[in-house]
Write a protein that holds these residues in place. Sequence first.
Motif, PDB file in Angstrom:
ATOM      1  N   TYR A  80       8.179  11.451  -3.103  1.00 56.34           N
ATOM      2  CA  TYR A  80       8.126  11.311  -1.849  1.00 56.34           C
ATOM      3  C   TYR A  80       9.674  11.492  -1.212  1.00 56.34           C
ATOM      4  O   TYR A  80       9.941  11.449  -0.167  1.00 56.34           O
ATOM      5  CB  TYR A  80       7.835   9.895  -1.396  1.00 56.34           C
ATOM      6  CG  TYR A  80       6.309   9.606  -1.833  1.00 56.34           C
ATOM      7  CD1 TYR A  80       5.227  10.284  -1.606  1.00 56.34           C
ATOM      8  CD2 TYR A  80       5.990   8.396  -2.454  1.00 56.34           C
ATOM      9  CE1 TYR A  80       3.961   9.866  -1.987  1.00 56.34           C
ATOM     10  CE2 TYR A  80       4.662   7.877  -2.749  1.00 56.34           C
ATOM     11  CZ  TYR A  80       3.554   8.924  -2.329  1.00 56.34           C
ATOM     12  OH  TYR A  80       2.517   8.319  -2.942  1.00 56.34           O
ATOM     13  N   ASN A 100       7.469  13.726   4.358  1.00 49.78           N
ATOM     14  CA  ASN A 100       6.918  12.525   4.857  1.00 49.78           C
ATOM     15  C   ASN A 100       7.913  11.656   5.583  1.00 49.78           C
ATOM     16  O   ASN A 100       9.010  11.889   5.345  1.00 49.78           O
ATOM     17  CB  ASN A 100       6.176  11.510   3.803  1.00 49.78           C
ATOM     18  CG  ASN A 100       7.229  10.885   2.748  1.00 49.78           C
ATOM     19  OD1 ASN A 100       8.049   9.975   3.065  1.00 49.78           O
ATOM     20  ND2 ASN A 100       7.571  11.748   1.739  1.00 49.78           N
ATOM     21  N   SER A 103       7.920   5.476   6.808  1.00 49.26           N
ATOM     22  CA  SER A 103       6.919   4.618   7.640  1.00 49.26           C
ATOM     23  C   SER A 103       5.623   5.030   7.365  1.00 49.26           C
ATOM     24  O   SER A 103       4.723   4.038   7.596  1.00 49.26           O
ATOM     25  CB  SER A 103       7.450   4.409   9.116  1.00 49.26           C
ATOM     26  OG  SER A 103       7.422   5.748   9.829  1.00 49.26           O
ATOM     27  N   GLU A 104       5.196   6.120   7.273  1.00 50.88           N
ATOM     28  CA  GLU A 104       3.946   6.610   7.461  1.00 50.88           C
ATOM     29  C   GLU A 104       3.163   6.899   5.993  1.00 50.88           C
ATOM     30  O   GLU A 104       1.992   7.175   5.807  1.00 50.88           O
ATOM     31  CB  GLU A 104       3.809   8.214   8.110  1.00 50.88           C
ATOM     32  CG  GLU A 104       4.155   7.887   9.399  1.00 50.88           C
ATOM     33  CD  GLU A 104       4.300   9.159  10.608  1.00 50.88           C
ATOM     34  OE1 GLU A 104       3.861  10.132   9.704  1.00 50.88           O
ATOM     35  OE2 GLU A 104       4.379   9.156  11.615  1.00 50.88           O
ATOM     36  N   ILE A 105       3.978   6.596   4.862  1.00 50.27           N
ATOM     37  CA  ILE A 105       3.205   6.789   3.484  1.00 50.27           C
ATOM     38  C   ILE A 105       1.863   5.764   3.284  1.00 50.27           C
ATOM     39  O   ILE A 105       0.933   6.410   2.769  1.00 50.27           O
ATOM     40  CB  ILE A 105       4.372   6.795   2.504  1.00 50.27           C
ATOM     41  CG1 ILE A 105       5.448   7.867   2.531  1.00 50.27           C
ATOM     42  CG2 ILE A 105       3.664   6.714   1.344  1.00 50.27           C
ATOM     43  CD1 ILE A 105       6.534   7.556   1.357  1.00 50.27           C
ATOM     44  N   PRO A 106       2.114   4.510   3.812  1.00 45.77           N
ATOM     45  CA  PRO A 106       1.049   3.689   3.747  1.00 45.77           C
ATOM     46  C   PRO A 106      -0.253   4.081   4.490  1.00 45.77           C
ATOM     47  O   PRO A 106      -1.428   4.039   4.064  1.00 45.77           O
ATOM     48  CB  PRO A 106       1.676   2.234   4.322  1.00 45.77           C
ATOM     49  CG  PRO A 106       3.019   2.343   4.263  1.00 45.77           C
ATOM     50  CD  PRO A 106       3.419   3.791   4.336  1.00 45.77           C
ATOM     51  N   GLN A 107      -0.031   4.811   5.484  1.00 47.35           N
ATOM     52  CA  GLN A 107      -1.069   5.337   6.621  1.00 47.35           C
ATOM     53  C   GLN A 107      -1.784   6.414   5.551  1.00 47.35           C
ATOM     54  O   GLN A 107      -3.005   6.854   5.581  1.00 47.35           O
ATOM     55  CB  GLN A 107      -0.556   5.915   7.881  1.00 47.35           C
ATOM     56  CG  GLN A 107      -1.675   6.601   8.683  1.00 47.35           C
ATOM     57  CD  GLN A 107      -0.945   6.917   9.957  1.00 47.35           C
ATOM     58  OE1 GLN A 107      -0.599   8.307   9.909  1.00 47.35           O
ATOM     59  NE2 GLN A 107      -0.673   6.132  10.783  1.00 47.35           N
ATOM     60  N   ASP A 139       7.136  -1.563  -0.155  1.00 53.07           N
ATOM     61  CA  ASP A 139       7.139  -0.311   0.666  1.00 53.07           C
ATOM     62  C   ASP A 139       5.754   0.105   0.891  1.00 53.07           C
ATOM     63  O   ASP A 139       5.066  -0.097   1.529  1.00 53.07           O
ATOM     64  CB  ASP A 139       7.921   0.671  -0.085  1.00 53.07           C
ATOM     65  CG  ASP A 139       7.506   0.685  -1.779  1.00 53.07           C
ATOM     66  OD1 ASP A 139       6.586   0.671  -2.133  1.00 53.07           O
ATOM     67  OD2 ASP A 139       8.679   0.790  -2.458  1.00 53.07           O
ATOM     68  N   TYR A 140       5.182   1.228   0.207  1.00 52.53           N
ATOM     69  CA  TYR A 140       4.018   1.927   0.402  1.00 52.53           C
ATOM     70  C   TYR A 140       2.964   1.258  -0.701  1.00 52.53           C
ATOM     71  O   TYR A 140       1.973   1.688  -0.696  1.00 52.53           O
ATOM     72  CB  TYR A 140       3.963   3.288   0.024  1.00 52.53           C
ATOM     73  CG  TYR A 140       5.012   3.695  -0.925  1.00 52.53           C
ATOM     74  CD1 TYR A 140       4.527   3.937  -2.362  1.00 52.53           C
ATOM     75  CD2 TYR A 140       6.381   4.054  -0.806  1.00 52.53           C
ATOM     76  CE1 TYR A 140       5.342   3.996  -3.355  1.00 52.53           C
ATOM     77  CE2 TYR A 140       7.076   4.475  -1.819  1.00 52.53           C
ATOM     78  CZ  TYR A 140       6.664   4.368  -3.096  1.00 52.53           C
ATOM     79  OH  TYR A 140       7.434   4.971  -3.922  1.00 52.53           O
ATOM     80  N   ALA A 143      -0.162  -0.749   0.191  1.00 52.94           N
ATOM     81  CA  ALA A 143      -1.306   0.090   0.619  1.00 52.94           C
ATOM     82  C   ALA A 143      -2.018   0.515  -0.444  1.00 52.94           C
ATOM     83  O   ALA A 143      -3.129   0.559  -0.444  1.00 52.94           O
ATOM     84  CB  ALA A 143      -0.782   1.158   1.753  1.00 52.94           C
ATOM     85  N   PRO A 290       5.813  -4.433   3.818  1.00 49.51           N
ATOM     86  CA  PRO A 290       5.719  -2.816   3.612  1.00 49.51           C
ATOM     87  C   PRO A 290       6.358  -1.957   4.637  1.00 49.51           C
ATOM     88  O   PRO A 290       6.792  -2.457   5.596  1.00 49.51           O
ATOM     89  CB  PRO A 290       4.136  -2.875   3.694  1.00 49.51           C
ATOM     90  CG  PRO A 290       3.572  -4.187   3.477  1.00 49.51           C
ATOM     91  CD  PRO A 290       4.764  -5.096   4.126  1.00 49.51           C
ATOM     92  N   ASP A 292       5.378   0.036   6.692  1.00 53.55           N
ATOM     93  CA  ASP A 292       4.967   0.513   8.078  1.00 53.55           C
ATOM     94  C   ASP A 292       5.180  -0.863   8.913  1.00 53.55           C
ATOM     95  O   ASP A 292       4.959  -0.619   9.952  1.00 53.55           O
ATOM     96  CB  ASP A 292       3.295   0.584   7.916  1.00 53.55           C
ATOM     97  CG  ASP A 292       2.392  -0.086   7.117  1.00 53.55           C
ATOM     98  OD1 ASP A 292       2.969  -0.948   6.293  1.00 53.55           O
ATOM     99  OD2 ASP A 292       1.381  -0.009   6.997  1.00 53.55           O
TER     100      ASP A 292
END
Length: 431
Positions: A80, A100, A103-107, A139-140, A143, A290, A292
């Motif tokens: 990542y 990426n 902030s959007e890796i969990p999504q 972090d991610y 998620a 996390p 996000d």
Amino acid sequence: MSVHTQYQQKRMSAADAAGLVQSGDTVIVPTGVGEPPTLLEALSARRHSLENVVVSQILPLRKYGYFDPETIANVRHSAYFFGGASRAGGQAGWVDFMPNYFSEIPQLIDRGLTPADVVFSMASPMDEHGYFALSLGPDYTMAAVKKARAVVLEVNPNVPFAYGDCHVHISQVAALTESDAPILEVGLPTIGPVQEAIGKYVADLIDDGATLQIGYGGIPDAVVMQLKHKHDLGIHTEMIGDGILSLIESGAVTNRRKTLKPGKMLATFALGSKKLYQYMHRNPTLEMHPVDITNDPYYAAQNDNLVAINATMQVDFLGQCGSESLGPLPYSGTGGQVDFVRAANRSKGGKAFIVLPSTAKDDTISRIVPTLTPGTHVTTSKNDINYVVTEYGVAQLRGKTAKQRCEALIGIAHPDFRGELREAAKRLNLL
């Protein structure tokens, strides 16, 4: 069944725990020191018995056995964000890269756009209620915990039990192994006169009561070193490190004037010394969340006077920043830079600083350039850029025309290059 009975049933050797990984799995590993070395060494040892396993992570810090171009059909790294352990493989093409926003890796994980079959993570010892803290890197990873078939923890007494949304219950854990090795320590970068000069320009523009996001690197830390005389600063950042800890110890950080979660510092991963990790343990003023939460521009921007400080390698006349590659060769990644630039731009009174030395390679190359080197990965865009700072001054580009930006950036370039930059600007009809 008591939580302690569950703990004993799930406790096993690292080799047995790593045996839960199956061919075709994607293993999610936290950022930096959140990576579990004993588990990753065990996975490396059995890689020849696996096929098509992917390990996905931001910023690996150790070069494990699976970082091997001869066994990428068995276990392959997917970055990542590149670090020292993965960069050479990324440039050679046998380490993968997934573009990426941090902030959007969990999504991406939640929506199934990137797989998360197994989680490997460092964890604090279990508390009396059956919870572990993934404090070094929620972090991610949090998620991924919700999506994974198997959550495997390396429990270490040196991992702090922090507050925030970073806890996993024993009932969610498939296996755990124990280790007591010291957590890897990462010192502050070297700060020289160029970094100090840039740091002073930025520090002079930071007001008392500002809330800070500090990126990693010599220049951001040089800014931190010059903020110790400030008052009532707050922290809302992705990385908490020793630079921020020094600000806290100086009394400059109180978090009293934060407009989002006043009295609390927020971060999503830790990277520093043993002293920092001890500071994090059951500290009610710090919450690890996390990414996000910490990096979402909408959420972070609810901090008034948010100041974001991040480094780049090259800026062109329009203000485009190449922060993650050397031409087409990957070097790092987008990380949280764009997240926090956008957050600071949305924040009431916010300021986003992009910092860089004016030159590279012993003053032979200007980092202020007419156009980015061909193939450069654009990180912060011309539409997001705010302040650019070198050791020669500050260029505020937001709201400025292309011609005005060009003039301002040449004004903070190294004097030896200003003449040729002006000639290039004329050829581009910018001057």
